[in-house]
Design a protein around this motif. Structure first.
Motif: not given
Ligand SMILES: [Mg+2]
Length: 162
Positions: A7-14, A63-66
Motif C-alpha cells: 500500500x503506497x501511502x501519500x501524506x498531504x491530502x491523505x 515528505x520522503x524519509x522525513x
C-alpha cells in the motif's frame, strides 16, 4: 510466507488535511514539521494501523524519509516504514510519483492512496499485470473508513501467493 500487497501511502491530502471548515474540524492534531504547521488526521492513523495488518505500507510522499521522522510517532504507527525517492523533474515521464511507484511495485499486487492522481496513474493501473487499486481521497477529510474498507476488501479478495 505469503506476501502482503503493497500500500503506497501519500501524506498531504491523505493524513495531513487542509481545506476543512474549522467549525467541523475532523479529529486530529496540529503539528509542526520543518517549520510548517500540518493538521494530522487521527482517523487516518487508526486506519493505517489496521491496514498494516493487510498491507506492507510504503510512504509515497514528497515528505520522503522525513515521513518517518514525524508520522509513526504522531500517529501511533510502527515504524520506520519504507519510503519512495523520486527522480528529478527532468527524469520523470508522467505523474511525478509514478516512476518510483512502478519500480518499487514491480509485479506485486499494489494499492495506492493519494489525493492527486492523474490520467497517467489510471493508465498505469489499468495496464499492470498484477492486481492494482487506486484509492482517491479529498484533502479536507483524507483517509476515512470508506477508503479503509475498500482497501481491506480488495486485499482480502486477492489470490493467495507465496
Ligand atoms: Mg497528496
Amino acid at each position: 510466507m505469503p506476501h502482503k500487497p503493497i500500500l503506497f501511502v501519500d501524506v498531504d491530502g491523505v493524513i495531513s488535511l487542509w481545506g476543512f471548515d474549522h467549525d467541523a474540524r475532523p479529529p486530529g492534531a496540529f503539528t509542526t514539521v520543518d517549520g510548517i504547521v500540518h493538521f494530522l488526521s487521527a482517523a487516518a492513523g487508526e486506519h493505517l494501523l489496521e491496514l498494516g495488518e493487510h498491507f506492507d505500507l510504503v510512504w509515497c510522499t514528497g515528505w520522503k524519509d522525513r515521513a518517518n521522522d514525524y508520522l509513526p510517532h504522531a500517529l501511533g504507527l510502527p515504524g520506520p516504514l519504507p519510503h519512495l525517492e523520486f527522480g528529478t523533474p527532468a527524469e520523470r515521464t508522467a505523474h511525478w510519483k509514478l516512476d518510483a511507484v512502478r519500480t518499487y511495485a514491480q509485479d506485486r499486487p499494489a494499492a495506492w492512496i493519494d489525493d492527486a492522481f492523474d490520467d497517467s496513474c489510471h493508465a498505469w493501473a489499468a495496464e499492470r499485470g498484477a492486481p492494482t487499486l487506486l484509492v482517491a481521497t479529498e484533502p479536507p477529510t483524507g483517509l476515512q473508513a470508506v477508503h479503509a474498507d475498500r482497501l481491506r476488501r480488495w486485499a482480502g479478495a486477492l489470490p493467495l501467493t507465496s
